[in-house]
Motif scaffolding. Structure first.
Motif, PDB file in Angstrom:
ATOM      1  N   GLN A  16      69.751  16.289  18.784  1.00  0.00           N
ATOM      2  CA  GLN A  16      68.410  16.797  19.061  1.00  0.00           C
ATOM      3  C   GLN A  16      68.507  18.155  19.739  1.00  0.00           C
ATOM      4  N   ILE A  17      67.610  19.042  19.316  1.00  0.00           N
ATOM      5  CA  ILE A  17      67.529  20.353  19.956  1.00  0.00           C
ATOM      6  C   ILE A  17      66.096  20.572  20.423  1.00  0.00           C
ATOM      7  N   THR A  18      65.961  21.459  21.384  1.00  0.00           N
ATOM      8  CA  THR A  18      64.638  21.905  21.829  1.00  0.00           C
ATOM      9  C   THR A  18      64.654  23.423  21.755  1.00  0.00           C
ATOM     10  N   THR A  19      63.671  23.968  21.088  1.00  0.00           N
ATOM     11  CA  THR A  19      63.614  25.426  20.954  1.00  0.00           C
ATOM     12  C   THR A  19      63.006  26.026  22.220  1.00  0.00           C
ATOM     13  N   ALA A  20      63.059  27.327  22.300  1.00  0.00           N
ATOM     14  CA  ALA A  20      62.499  28.040  23.456  1.00  0.00           C
ATOM     15  C   ALA A  20      61.004  27.785  23.592  1.00  0.00           C
ATOM     16  N   ASP A  21      60.335  27.461  22.497  1.00  0.00           N
ATOM     17  CA  ASP A  21      58.897  27.171  22.512  1.00  0.00           C
ATOM     18  C   ASP A  21      58.616  25.738  22.956  1.00  0.00           C
ATOM     19  N   GLY A  22      59.681  24.935  23.169  1.00  0.00           N
ATOM     20  CA  GLY A  22      59.508  23.538  23.579  1.00  0.00           C
ATOM     21  C   GLY A  22      59.354  22.580  22.416  1.00  0.00           C
ATOM     22  N   ILE A  23      59.619  23.054  21.205  1.00  0.00           N
ATOM     23  CA  ILE A  23      59.498  22.207  20.022  1.00  0.00           C
ATOM     24  C   ILE A  23      60.829  21.480  19.820  1.00  0.00           C
ATOM     25  N   LYS A  24      60.727  20.164  19.568  1.00  0.00           N
ATOM     26  CA  LYS A  24      61.943  19.363  19.375  1.00  0.00           C
ATOM     27  C   LYS A  24      62.249  19.245  17.891  1.00  0.00           C
ATOM     28  N   GLY A  25      63.548  19.107  17.594  1.00  0.00           N
ATOM     29  CA  GLY A  25      63.975  18.950  16.220  1.00  0.00           C
ATOM     30  C   GLY A  25      65.295  18.212  16.133  1.00  0.00           C
ATOM     31  N   LYS A  26      65.594  17.730  14.911  1.00  0.00           N
ATOM     32  CA  LYS A  26      66.855  17.025  14.681  1.00  0.00           C
ATOM     33  C   LYS A  26      67.764  17.890  13.823  1.00  0.00           C
ATOM     34  N   VAL A  27      69.032  17.937  14.223  1.00  0.00           N
ATOM     35  CA  VAL A  27      70.012  18.785  13.548  1.00  0.00           C
ATOM     36  C   VAL A  27      70.360  18.195  12.185  1.00  0.00           C
ATOM     37  N   LEU A  28      70.319  19.052  11.162  1.00  0.00           N
ATOM     38  CA  LEU A  28      70.721  18.655   9.815  1.00  0.00           C
ATOM     39  C   LEU A  28      72.028  19.328   9.406  1.00  0.00           C
ATOM     40  N   GLY A  29      72.302  20.504   9.966  1.00  0.00           N
ATOM     41  CA  GLY A  29      73.511  21.243   9.635  1.00  0.00           C
ATOM     42  C   GLY A  29      73.714  22.388  10.609  1.00  0.00           C
ATOM     43  N   VAL A  30      74.942  22.930  10.598  1.00  0.00           N
ATOM     44  CA  VAL A  30      75.285  24.012  11.517  1.00  0.00           C
ATOM     45  C   VAL A  30      76.013  25.100  10.734  1.00  0.00           C
ATOM     46  N   SER A  31      75.706  26.348  11.026  1.00  0.00           N
ATOM     47  CA  SER A  31      76.423  27.479  10.452  1.00  0.00           C
ATOM     48  C   SER A  31      77.013  28.269  11.610  1.00  0.00           C
ATOM     49  N   PHE A  32      78.350  28.243  11.706  1.00  0.00           N
ATOM     50  CA  PHE A  32      78.999  28.967  12.792  1.00  0.00           C
ATOM     51  C   PHE A  32      79.098  30.458  12.483  1.00  0.00           C
ATOM     52  N   THR A  33      79.046  30.824  11.203  1.00  0.00           N
ATOM     53  CA  THR A  33      79.109  32.248  10.859  1.00  0.00           C
ATOM     54  C   THR A  33      77.826  32.968  11.263  1.00  0.00           C
ATOM     55  N   THR A  34      76.678  32.318  11.043  1.00  0.00           N
ATOM     56  CA  THR A  34      75.406  32.944  11.432  1.00  0.00           C
ATOM     57  C   THR A  34      74.928  32.458  12.794  1.00  0.00           C
ATOM     58  N   LYS A  35      75.686  31.563  13.405  1.00  0.00           N
ATOM     59  CA  LYS A  35      75.360  30.995  14.720  1.00  0.00           C
ATOM     60  C   LYS A  35      73.926  30.467  14.742  1.00  0.00           C
ATOM     61  N   SER A  36      73.677  29.578  13.768  1.00  0.00           N
ATOM     62  CA  SER A  36      72.355  28.982  13.684  1.00  0.00           C
ATOM     63  C   SER A  36      72.476  27.510  13.283  1.00  0.00           C
ATOM     64  N   VAL A  37      71.380  26.812  13.495  1.00  0.00           N
ATOM     65  CA  VAL A  37      71.333  25.370  13.233  1.00  0.00           C
ATOM     66  C   VAL A  37      70.198  25.096  12.264  1.00  0.00           C
ATOM     67  N   ARG A  38      70.484  24.285  11.264  1.00  0.00           N
ATOM     68  CA  ARG A  38      69.418  23.843  10.360  1.00  0.00           C
ATOM     69  C   ARG A  38      68.871  22.557  10.965  1.00  0.00           C
TER      70      ARG A  38
END
Length: 146
Positions: A16-38
């Motif tokens: 589980q992640i929480t964005t800066a806006d306080g929105i919660k989400g569930k991780v589906l994938g990770v990209s270490f090259t772009t340093k982002s989470v789907r």
């Protein structure tokens, strides 16, 4: 979350992640090259940059950074080591109980019983000899009374 924090996290599906806006989400994938989470946010999957991630927890709600996981595993190892030591001591005590000389204890008990029986036999002989003396005395009294 900084790029360095992003790299030290242990990412798994359904975290589980929480964005800066306080929105919660569930991780589906990770990209270490772009340093982002789907992540599945607001009913749809989308990519979230590491700078926009406020917090990251495991699917069960635990910490996800390497240091916290290592500390948790270290605690488990320590507790298991103490449990192993306790079980070793218990095994040693049980082995001592098994190796106890029960035959020697039985022989000792038999000897004590034999001594008790011998004492009882001596007392019975004394009682019988006392009764014999009384009978002899009574017989003499009868003879003298006639």
């Amino acid at each position: 979350m900084t790029e360095q924090n992003f790299q030290t996290q242990h990412w798994r599906m359904y975290d589980q992640i929480t964005t800066a806006d306080g929105i919660k989400g569930k991780v589906l994938g990770v990209s270490f090259t772009t340093k982002s989470v789907r992540a599945f946010i607001s009913g749809a999957p989308e990519w979230v940059k590491c700078e926009l991630i406020e917090s990251h927890t495991s699917g069960k709600g635990g910490e996800c950074d390497d240091a916290a996981i290592i500390e948790q595993l270290h605690g488990k190892v320590i507790s298991q080591a103490s449990e192993i030591e306790r079980l070793r001591e218990e095994k040693k005590e049980l082995a001592d109980k098994i190796s106890h000389n029960y035959l020697g204890d039985l022989l000792k008990a038999i000897n004590i019983m034999q001594q008790g029986l011998q004492e009882k036999k001596k007392k019975m002989e004394q009682i019988e000899s006392g009764l014999k003396l009384i009978q002899d005395a009574l017989a003499k009294i009868e003879i003298t009374n006639k």
